[in-house]
Write an enzyme that holds these catalytic residues in place. Structure first.
Site, mmCIF file in Angstrom:
data_model
loop_
_atom_site.group_PDB
_atom_site.id
_atom_site.type_symbol
_atom_site.label_atom_id
_atom_site.label_comp_id
_atom_site.label_asym_id
_atom_site.label_seq_id
_atom_site.Cartn_x
_atom_site.Cartn_y
_atom_site.Cartn_z
ATOM 1 N N LYS A 13 -1.361 -1.588 7.645
ATOM 2 C CA LYS A 13 -0.880 -1.300 6.288
ATOM 3 C C LYS A 13 -1.900 -0.501 5.488
ATOM 4 O O LYS A 13 -1.561 0.501 4.869
ATOM 5 C CB LYS A 13 -0.584 -2.606 5.524
ATOM 6 C CG LYS A 13 0.558 -3.426 6.061
ATOM 7 C CD LYS A 13 0.866 -4.619 5.146
ATOM 8 C CE LYS A 13 -0.279 -5.624 5.041
ATOM 9 N NZ LYS A 13 -0.495 -6.417 6.275
ATOM 10 N N ARG A 88 4.645 -10.805 -1.103
ATOM 11 C CA ARG A 88 4.606 -11.571 0.149
ATOM 12 C C ARG A 88 5.405 -12.855 0.078
ATOM 13 O O ARG A 88 5.466 -13.595 1.068
ATOM 14 C CB ARG A 88 3.168 -11.979 0.483
ATOM 15 C CG ARG A 88 2.354 -10.827 0.954
ATOM 16 C CD ARG A 88 1.021 -11.307 1.476
ATOM 17 N NE ARG A 88 0.115 -10.204 1.369
ATOM 18 C CZ ARG A 88 -0.818 -9.900 2.254
ATOM 19 N NH1 ARG A 88 -1.022 -10.659 3.292
ATOM 20 N NH2 ARG A 88 -1.583 -8.856 2.069
ATOM 21 N N ARG A 127 -11.405 -5.389 14.487
ATOM 22 C CA ARG A 127 -11.806 -5.189 13.096
ATOM 23 C C ARG A 127 -12.878 -6.207 12.696
ATOM 24 O O ARG A 127 -13.792 -5.895 11.940
ATOM 25 C CB ARG A 127 -10.582 -5.321 12.175
ATOM 26 C CG ARG A 127 -10.896 -5.009 10.729
ATOM 27 C CD ARG A 127 -9.648 -4.913 9.876
ATOM 28 N NE ARG A 127 -9.108 -6.224 9.549
ATOM 29 C CZ ARG A 127 -7.943 -6.409 8.924
ATOM 30 N NH1 ARG A 127 -7.184 -5.376 8.598
ATOM 31 N NH2 ARG A 127 -7.526 -7.612 8.644
ATOM 32 N N ARG A 133 -14.978 -8.885 8.323
ATOM 33 C CA ARG A 133 -14.229 -9.588 7.278
ATOM 34 C C ARG A 133 -14.210 -11.086 7.530
ATOM 35 O O ARG A 133 -13.986 -11.538 8.661
ATOM 36 C CB ARG A 133 -12.789 -9.065 7.244
ATOM 37 C CG ARG A 133 -12.504 -8.256 6.002
ATOM 38 C CD ARG A 133 -11.128 -7.653 6.047
ATOM 39 N NE ARG A 133 -10.061 -8.659 5.972
ATOM 40 C CZ ARG A 133 -8.793 -8.338 5.770
ATOM 41 N NH1 ARG A 133 -8.440 -7.074 5.632
ATOM 42 N NH2 ARG A 133 -7.873 -9.275 5.712
ATOM 43 N N ARG A 144 -2.910 -16.735 9.156
ATOM 44 C CA ARG A 144 -2.318 -15.617 8.415
ATOM 45 C C ARG A 144 -1.023 -15.154 9.073
ATOM 46 O O ARG A 144 -0.060 -14.807 8.404
ATOM 47 C CB ARG A 144 -3.320 -14.458 8.320
ATOM 48 C CG ARG A 144 -4.410 -14.710 7.265
ATOM 49 C CD ARG A 144 -5.698 -13.964 7.554
ATOM 50 N NE ARG A 144 -5.525 -12.531 7.625
ATOM 51 C CZ ARG A 144 -6.317 -11.707 8.326
ATOM 52 N NH1 ARG A 144 -7.332 -12.194 9.011
ATOM 53 N NH2 ARG A 144 -6.084 -10.437 8.333
HETATM 54 P P1 ADP Z 1 -3.839 -8.936 5.957
HETATM 55 O O1 ADP Z 1 -2.451 -8.662 5.531
HETATM 56 O O2 ADP Z 1 -4.312 -7.983 7.009
HETATM 57 O O3 ADP Z 1 -4.059 -10.356 6.352
HETATM 58 P P2 ADP Z 1 -4.859 -8.286 3.249
HETATM 59 O O4 ADP Z 1 -6.113 -7.532 3.039
HETATM 60 O O5 ADP Z 1 -3.609 -7.593 2.883
HETATM 61 O O6 ADP Z 1 -4.875 -8.693 4.789
HETATM 62 O O7 ADP Z 1 -4.941 -9.684 2.493
HETATM 63 C C1 ADP Z 1 -6.038 -10.544 2.671
HETATM 64 C C2 ADP Z 1 -5.807 -11.865 1.944
HETATM 65 O O8 ADP Z 1 -5.649 -11.640 0.538
HETATM 66 C C3 ADP Z 1 -4.560 -12.645 2.354
HETATM 67 O O9 ADP Z 1 -4.733 -13.394 3.520
HETATM 68 C C4 ADP Z 1 -4.347 -13.515 1.106
HETATM 69 O O10 ADP Z 1 -5.260 -14.593 1.059
HETATM 70 C C5 ADP Z 1 -4.718 -12.564 -0.021
HETATM 71 N N1 ADP Z 1 -3.524 -11.828 -0.498
HETATM 72 C C6 ADP Z 1 -3.317 -10.493 -0.402
HETATM 73 N N2 ADP Z 1 -2.116 -10.156 -0.930
HETATM 74 C C7 ADP Z 1 -1.552 -11.308 -1.372
HETATM 75 C C8 ADP Z 1 -0.313 -11.634 -1.985
HETATM 76 N N3 ADP Z 1 0.605 -10.688 -2.279
HETATM 77 N N4 ADP Z 1 -0.082 -12.926 -2.297
HETATM 78 C C9 ADP Z 1 -0.968 -13.873 -2.028
HETATM 79 N N5 ADP Z 1 -2.148 -13.653 -1.428
HETATM 80 C C10 ADP Z 1 -2.456 -12.381 -1.098
#
Ligand code: ADP
Length: 191
Positions: A13, A88, A127, A133, A144
């Site tokens: 993404k 989400r 990654r 990370r 996740r």
């Molecule tokens: P990925 O989708 O690859 O796991 P992201 O960088 O998009 O990683 O998100 C990392 C973390 O940030 C998520 O696991 C969550 O804890 C938090 N997060 C990101 N976007 C949201 C969202 N829309 N609602 C709730 N938590 C979020």
């Protein structure tokens, strides 16, 4: 263009969001990046978010919604935006609908990147080595993925039923995936 980009952790993404946003000259707004930058700056929001992120849990909707509302009210997002990693949850979908309709606009498309499970895990573990990370450990990755399947995958049907869903094969080389997205968006009328 007002776009959202969904897909399981590791689907690419963040990488694609940047190319697509540049192409349409709108900001790429990544909730994950905003949370991470707050964590590294040690803000109050960062301290709150870190507890959830490190465990692979979603940050509570009220916190996330407020943050996105503030961000898309910034002047650079007025002509449009690409949201990466938001919404989400169903509650976030409703909140986003309210934010967008209050400006008299609507969402143009919901993009979903698809990729097979084995490829996703190997990308995330790679990654982990490159970026370090905190949430790219095997247990947290699993959590996740679980949460994505439980809480986020159902949103695909919501957007499909609205007729704005675009599924993109996220496998293969990055530029090929980007081209697939551009080709699919060529057919989308802008609101
Ligand atoms: P990925 O989708 O690859 O796991 P992201 O960088 O998009 O990683 O998100 C990392 C973390 O940030 C998520 O696991 C969550 O804890 C938090 N997060 C990101 N976007 C949201 C969202 N829309 N609602 C709730 N938590 C979020």
């Amino acid at each position: 263009m007002r776009l959202i980009l969904m897909g399981p952790p590791g689907a690419g993404k963040g990488t694609q969001a940047q190319y697509v946003a540049d192409h349409f000259d709108v900001p790429a707004i990544s909730t994950g990046d905003i949370f991470r930058s707050n964590v590294s700056q040690g803000t109050e929001l960062g301290v709150e978010a870190k507890r959830y992120m490190d465990a692979g849990e979603y940050v509570p909707d009220d916190v996330t919604n407020r943050m996105v509302r503030n961000r898309i009210n910034e002047p650079d997002a007025e002509p449009g935006f690409l949201l990466d990693g938001y919404p989400r949850t169903l509650a976030q979908v409703e909140e986003l609908d309210a934010m967008i309709s209050s400006t008299g606009h609507s969402l143009d498309a919901a993009l979903v990147l698809t990729a097979d499970q084995d490829e996703l895990v190997s990308r995330l573990l790679h990654r982990a080595q490159v970026e370090g990370r905190a949430d790219d450990t095997e247990d947290v990755i699993r959590r996740r993925q679980e949460l994505y399947a439980e809480q986020t995958e159902p949103l695909i049907e919501v957007y499909r039923s609205r007729g704005i869903l675009i599924e993109i094969d996220g496998m293969g080389e990055v530029p090929d995936v980007t081209q697939r997205i551009f080709d699919a968006l060529d057919d989308v009328p802008q609101s």
